[in-house]
Write a protein that holds these residues in place. Sequence first.
Motif, short mmCIF file in Angstrom:
data_model
loop_
_atom_site.label_atom_id
_atom_site.label_comp_id
_atom_site.label_asym_id
_atom_site.label_seq_id
_atom_site.Cartn_x
_atom_site.Cartn_y
_atom_site.Cartn_z
N SER A 20 0.85 -1.19 0.00
CA SER A 20 0.00 0.00 0.00
C SER A 20 0.88 1.24 0.00
CB SER A 20 -0.93 0.01 1.21
OG SER A 20 -0.17 -0.01 2.41
N ILE A 21 0.38 2.32 -0.57
CA ILE A 21 1.14 3.56 -0.69
C ILE A 21 0.92 4.39 0.56
CG2 ILE A 21 1.44 5.66 -2.05
CD1 ILE A 21 0.44 4.15 -4.46
N SER A 22 2.01 4.97 1.06
CA SER A 22 1.93 5.79 2.26
C SER A 22 1.59 7.24 1.96
CB SER A 22 3.25 5.73 3.03
OG SER A 22 4.29 6.30 2.25
N GLY A 23 1.63 7.64 0.69
CA GLY A 23 1.29 9.01 0.34
C GLY A 23 2.45 9.96 0.37
N ARG A 24 3.68 9.46 0.60
CA ARG A 24 4.86 10.30 0.63
C ARG A 24 5.81 9.85 -0.45
NH1 ARG A 24 7.14 9.85 6.53
NH2 ARG A 24 6.83 7.68 6.00
N ASN A 25 6.59 10.76 -0.98
CA ASN A 25 7.56 10.41 -1.99
C ASN A 25 8.94 10.34 -1.39
OD1 ASN A 25 8.64 13.12 -1.92
ND2 ASN A 25 6.84 13.74 -3.11
N VAL A 26 9.93 10.06 -2.22
CA VAL A 26 11.29 9.84 -1.72
C VAL A 26 11.85 11.08 -1.05
CG1 VAL A 26 13.63 9.32 -2.45
CG2 VAL A 26 11.73 8.09 -3.46
N ARG A 27 11.66 12.22 -1.62
CA ARG A 27 12.32 13.42 -1.14
C ARG A 27 11.68 13.94 0.14
NH1 ARG A 27 12.56 16.29 -7.14
NH2 ARG A 27 13.82 14.66 -8.12
N SER A 28 10.40 13.65 0.34
CA SER A 28 9.73 14.15 1.52
C SER A 28 9.73 13.16 2.68
CB SER A 28 8.27 14.50 1.19
OG SER A 28 7.57 13.33 0.79
#
Length: 542
Positions: A373-381
């Motif tokens: 499942s996706i946590s809603g955050r990307n790599v940079r954040s």
Amino acid sequence: FFSVLLADDAVCSPRGWQGLIAYGCHSLVLVVDANSAQTLQVLERHKASVVKVRCTCVGYLYFPLKVLVLKLQSLTLGKIIVWDVATGAARCEIQEHSKPIQDMQWLWNQDASRDLLLAVHPPNYIVLWNADTGTKLWKKSYAENILSFSFDPFDPSHLALLTSEGIVFISDFSPSKAPASSGKKVYISSPHSSPSHNKLAAATGAKKALDKVKILISNEKPSAESVTLNDCLQLSYLPSKRNYMLLLYPREILILDLEVNQTVGVIAIERTGVPFIQVIPCFQRDGLFCLHENGCITLRVRRSNCSITATPNEEPDPEPVQELVYDLRSQCDAIRVTKTVRPFSMVCCPVNENAAALIVSDGRVMIWELKSSISGRNVRSSSSNASPLYSPVSFCGIPVGTCQNKLPDLSLDSMIAGQGASSGEELRNSFLQEVHLKFLLTGLLSGLPLPPFAIRMCPPLTTKNIKHYEPILAVGGKCKKNTLVQTSSNSNILVDILHAFPSIHRGIEWVSLTGFISFATSTPNNLGLVRNELQLVDLPTG
């Protein structure tokens, strides 16, 4: 149930080439379809309890629908029986002078012949068999008692034997002839037998934690006070890293680097944690499926590469050792363990590595599937102390679409990105989303109810019902439910489970091919009175 040991090839796992699971139950061998959680085949020929099962597949590379032969091999009282699962017939029986079998494994690297089987006959013999003809190809004896063995997935000529005193490394294994040398013997004692273990028990830091286990690998025989490898549960090469091996103990897992002859990773359980039973290393990603004594399956994935750094009061190591740290990524629910209910073994899908099946002593087969499942955050954040997991850039050369959040959960490779320098650079140059993993129960095969049983077969076959006749057996028991089993000449399939009464079943009588009457009686109350219940059940509607 005694053991579920499913190995190298296709039939041995949920979501395998054929999606089948095979395991031993008393003197029977059961074959289960992981997709439908149904029993497909029951093999009956053993005279005693089946203790080990190994599966392989022949012919799937060329004509999977025509020449496919599923071979299953099980042993009891030292006798190995090779089964043709498709027909339910025994193809061959192998026995070495009534000697029992300690371990066995099919040779996965033989393209010319998939019928070669290596077996350990106690106390110290390894024998290579031709399982198609029952011919003994060669036999080799060693000085120590052999407990188990493991092939190097990167070099089929390398074989490691786990003995009661240490590990014997064989570098000249060949199907054509027996190994000429006796191998290289390495002594390894239990981590708690190390003298430095007690001194550094309260120490902190990665370097001190690894220093206390570095002395475990040596060419010298340990002292008499040391605990040998008798408490080692499992030995296995890592299929994801060359020249790495793991040793499983009840409360810790040791990762060995065979090039530097050191322990470079320790996965320890806290004092209040649940001990290990089994571990299955993955080949798509550097991860470990671990089974615990409470029936919980955990997935641990290696953290990004990091070296051991010295503390301010210590001198820097001129030759830093690469530390392997495995983070807990997901775990399934535990089962209720009693005196008669406990987990026995676990198998993992050898193709996708995203599903595992748990075998329980009460007859249950629980199939757990890994989802992301996706946590809603990307790599940079992302700003987490733990090493996060990210979805991969592409799968089989197909990049993630602009309107696609992540790749589908086809395999472990498509769920998380790989570790290492190349993947790290790929992550820095990509806008990826952090993913979390979780186990979902997607299949459950329940065992039969506790005896006594109320068993009735449906009405017999006649000339009037020959077109729509289905042989169905109804079984009622103490579990207060009716179990319907469809029988045939070569398979038994669970049709349905009907919860009919709050009381214990006393009897079943069929009234037609599509209905039966079942009756139950409750336990007497203080006045000695009981409640009698009678129900007419219609099968098409339940």
